[in-house]
Design a protein around this motif. Structure first.
Motif, PDB file in Angstrom:
ATOM      1  N   ARG A 263      16.142  41.778  44.422  1.00 15.33           N
ATOM      2  CA  ARG A 263      15.038  42.461  43.751  1.00 15.33           C
ATOM      3  C   ARG A 263      14.262  43.330  44.735  1.00 15.33           C
ATOM      4  O   ARG A 263      13.796  44.405  44.412  1.00 15.33           O
ATOM      5  N   GLY A 264      14.122  42.824  46.002  1.00  7.88           N
ATOM      6  CA  GLY A 264      13.244  43.505  46.954  1.00  7.88           C
ATOM      7  C   GLY A 264      13.968  44.331  47.999  1.00  7.88           C
ATOM      8  O   GLY A 264      15.176  44.220  48.197  1.00  7.88           O
ATOM      9  N   GLU A 265      13.177  45.181  48.695  1.00  6.96           N
ATOM     10  CA  GLU A 265      13.673  45.958  49.834  1.00  6.96           C
ATOM     11  C   GLU A 265      13.805  45.028  51.037  1.00  6.96           C
ATOM     12  O   GLU A 265      12.982  44.119  51.203  1.00  6.96           O
ATOM     13  N   ILE A 266      14.792  45.248  51.905  1.00  8.09           N
ATOM     14  CA  ILE A 266      14.968  44.361  53.060  1.00  8.09           C
ATOM     15  C   ILE A 266      14.894  45.083  54.399  1.00  8.09           C
ATOM     16  O   ILE A 266      15.004  44.455  55.446  1.00  8.09           O
ATOM     17  N   GLU A 267      14.693  46.382  54.389  1.00  7.91           N
ATOM     18  CA  GLU A 267      14.617  47.127  55.647  1.00  7.91           C
ATOM     19  C   GLU A 267      13.483  46.562  56.513  1.00  7.91           C
ATOM     20  O   GLU A 267      12.355  46.385  56.048  1.00  7.91           O
ATOM     21  N   GLY A 268      13.812  46.260  57.786  1.00  2.74           N
ATOM     22  CA  GLY A 268      12.810  45.747  58.716  1.00  2.74           C
ATOM     23  C   GLY A 268      12.418  44.284  58.512  1.00  2.74           C
ATOM     24  O   GLY A 268      11.568  43.761  59.234  1.00  2.74           O
ATOM     25  N   ARG A 269      13.044  43.627  57.554  1.00  7.60           N
ATOM     26  CA  ARG A 269      12.701  42.234  57.275  1.00  7.60           C
ATOM     27  C   ARG A 269      13.649  41.283  58.006  1.00  7.60           C
ATOM     28  O   ARG A 269      14.734  41.666  58.421  1.00  7.60           O
ATOM     29  N   ASP A 270      13.209  40.022  58.174  1.00  8.73           N
ATOM     30  CA  ASP A 270      14.093  38.974  58.683  1.00  8.73           C
ATOM     31  C   ASP A 270      14.778  38.329  57.487  1.00  8.73           C
ATOM     32  O   ASP A 270      14.103  37.974  56.516  1.00  8.73           O
ATOM     33  N   LEU A 271      16.102  38.178  57.596  1.00  2.00           N
ATOM     34  CA  LEU A 271      16.850  37.625  56.468  1.00  2.00           C
ATOM     35  C   LEU A 271      17.617  36.370  56.866  1.00  2.00           C
ATOM     36  O   LEU A 271      18.250  36.331  57.927  1.00  2.00           O
ATOM     37  N   LEU A 272      17.572  35.388  56.010  1.00  2.22           N
ATOM     38  CA  LEU A 272      18.442  34.225  56.146  1.00  2.22           C
ATOM     39  C   LEU A 272      19.261  34.149  54.860  1.00  2.22           C
ATOM     40  O   LEU A 272      18.722  33.910  53.776  1.00  2.22           O
TER      41      LEU A 272
ATOM     42  N   ALA B 118      15.659  43.633  60.074  1.00  2.00           N
ATOM     43  CA  ALA B 118      15.362  43.434  61.500  1.00  2.00           C
ATOM     44  C   ALA B 118      16.279  42.351  62.068  1.00  2.00           C
ATOM     45  O   ALA B 118      16.848  42.497  63.149  1.00  2.00           O
ATOM     46  N   ARG B 119      16.405  41.245  61.344  1.00  4.08           N
ATOM     47  CA  ARG B 119      17.295  40.157  61.751  1.00  4.08           C
ATOM     48  C   ARG B 119      18.085  39.704  60.535  1.00  4.08           C
ATOM     49  O   ARG B 119      17.560  39.672  59.421  1.00  4.08           O
ATOM     50  N   LEU B 120      19.348  39.326  60.786  1.00  8.20           N
ATOM     51  CA  LEU B 120      20.214  38.906  59.681  1.00  8.20           C
ATOM     52  C   LEU B 120      20.981  37.667  60.121  1.00  8.20           C
ATOM     53  O   LEU B 120      21.880  37.742  60.950  1.00  8.20           O
ATOM     54  N   LYS B 121      20.582  36.520  59.605  1.00 15.24           N
ATOM     55  CA  LYS B 121      21.219  35.247  59.963  1.00 15.24           C
ATOM     56  C   LYS B 121      21.799  34.613  58.708  1.00 15.24           C
ATOM     57  O   LYS B 121      21.371  34.919  57.584  1.00 15.24           O
ATOM     58  N   THR B 122      22.754  33.693  58.938  1.00 11.09           N
ATOM     59  CA  THR B 122      23.434  33.064  57.800  1.00 11.09           C
ATOM     60  C   THR B 122      23.504  31.554  57.961  1.00 11.09           C
ATOM     61  O   THR B 122      23.640  31.032  59.069  1.00 11.09           O
ATOM     62  N   ILE B 123      23.434  30.881  56.842  1.00 12.08           N
ATOM     63  CA  ILE B 123      23.652  29.437  56.839  1.00 12.08           C
ATOM     64  C   ILE B 123      24.565  29.088  55.676  1.00 12.08           C
ATOM     65  O   ILE B 123      24.427  29.649  54.583  1.00 12.08           O
ATOM     66  N   ALA B 124      25.512  28.190  55.947  1.00 12.87           N
ATOM     67  CA  ALA B 124      26.398  27.692  54.890  1.00 12.87           C
ATOM     68  C   ALA B 124      26.381  26.176  54.934  1.00 12.87           C
ATOM     69  O   ALA B 124      26.479  25.586  56.013  1.00 12.87           O
ATOM     70  N   LEU B 125      26.234  25.554  53.791  1.00 16.82           N
ATOM     71  CA  LEU B 125      26.265  24.090  53.775  1.00 16.82           C
ATOM     72  C   LEU B 125      27.642  23.584  54.213  1.00 16.82           C
ATOM     73  O   LEU B 125      27.742  22.676  55.015  1.00 16.82           O
ATOM     74  N   LEU B 126      28.687  24.225  53.677  1.00 16.53           N
ATOM     75  CA  LEU B 126      30.045  23.782  53.997  1.00 16.53           C
ATOM     76  C   LEU B 126      30.858  24.917  54.598  1.00 16.53           C
ATOM     77  O   LEU B 126      30.689  26.081  54.229  1.00 16.53           O
ATOM     78  N   ASP B 127      31.754  24.544  55.477  1.00 17.77           N
ATOM     79  CA  ASP B 127      32.645  25.508  56.114  1.00 17.77           C
ATOM     80  C   ASP B 127      34.053  24.925  56.062  1.00 17.77           C
ATOM     81  O   ASP B 127      34.262  23.754  56.362  1.00 17.77           O
ATOM     82  N   LYS B 128      35.000  25.760  55.615  1.00 14.52           N
ATOM     83  CA  LYS B 128      36.407  25.341  55.564  1.00 14.52           C
ATOM     84  C   LYS B 128      37.197  26.246  56.501  1.00 14.52           C
ATOM     85  O   LYS B 128      37.859  27.186  56.052  1.00 14.52           O
ATOM     86  N   PRO B 129      37.120  26.008  57.820  1.00 15.50           N
ATOM     87  CA  PRO B 129      37.716  26.950  58.777  1.00 15.50           C
ATOM     88  C   PRO B 129      39.228  27.137  58.609  1.00 15.50           C
ATOM     89  O   PRO B 129      39.748  28.219  58.879  1.00 15.50           O
ATOM     90  N   SER B 130      39.923  26.126  58.115  1.00 14.48           N
ATOM     91  CA  SER B 130      41.386  26.226  57.989  1.00 14.48           C
ATOM     92  C   SER B 130      41.810  27.266  56.951  1.00 14.48           C
ATOM     93  O   SER B 130      42.962  27.676  56.925  1.00 14.48           O
TER      94      SER B 130
END
Ligand code: PRP
Ligand code: MN
Ligand code: MG
Length: 179
Positions: free
Chosen positions: A89-98, A123-135
């Motif tokens: 919905r919102g603009e993200i330029e210059g914002r910190d994002l998770l 400004a910053r772009l980070k990610t979190i995932a509850l689960l990871d299936k690397p295979s």
């Protein structure tokens, strides 16, 4: 409706998920300490339960927004074509994002979303995932924070569906088809 009957075996309990979220939120709160421009972005639909628990555990001022991406539909196989069904919905330029994902499997969904968001110059772009299936990874991507790394099982619950069902289970379970 899924076509074949199946049972769900518990894999990660609600209690383990809650404990892990506390740990992750300590780290994330430190990483973003002092921010007044954080937007936590949930990828619908799968992340709706995780993001709800996550934002309530973060010791930070946050805004919440959602983006809907879909690649699986009702299938068990990734289509590798990620569709954006609903934009932020919102603009993200210059914002910190998770960016919050429930699971990174082939990695196509998160890769596609990250390219889209990067192009809008946060400004910053980070990610979190509850689960990871690397295979199962096909795209070269890894979330900055991961709740649990799991083997190649078809999982449901805590927001994750099988043909749109089972998102409401409070734990992560694995699907087992009955003979
Ligand atoms: C699932 C899951 C992730 C994605 C992971 O979403 O919620 O978003 O697949 O798979 P990938 O790493 O192979 O791309 P889905 O497309 O099923 O939509 P949903 O969140 O609405 O269930
Ligand atoms: Mn999803
Ligand atoms: Mg799905």
């Amino acid at each position: 409706m899924p076509e074949r009957p199946y049972v769900i075996d518990q894999m990660i309990s609600a209690k383990s998920i809650a404990a892990r979220i506390e740990e992750l939120c300590d780290e994330i709160s430190k990483e973003f300490e002092g921010t007044d421009k954080l937007i936590v972005v949930g990828l619908l639909r799968g992340s709706f339960v995780f993001i709800a628990d996550l934002v309530r555990e973060l010791d930070l001022p946050v805004e919440v927004d959602f983006l809907e991406a879909s690649s699986y539909g009702n299938s068990m196989e990734s289509s590798r074509e990620v569709r954006i069904l609903k934009d932020l919905r919102g603009e993200i330029e210059g914002r910190d994002l998770l960016v919050v994902e429930d699971i990174v499997d082939t990695g196509h969904t998160l890769t596609h979303v990250m390219h889209l968001l990067e192009s809008r110059n946060p400004a910053r772009l980070k990610t979190i995932a509850l689960l990871d299936k690397p295979s199962r990874r096909e795209a070269d991507i890894k979330a900055d924070w991961i709740g649990f790394s799991i083997p190649d099982e078809f999982v449901v619950g805590y927001g994750i569906d099988f043909a749109q069902r089972n998102r409401n289970l409070p734990f992560i379970g694995k699907v087992r088809f009955e003979e």
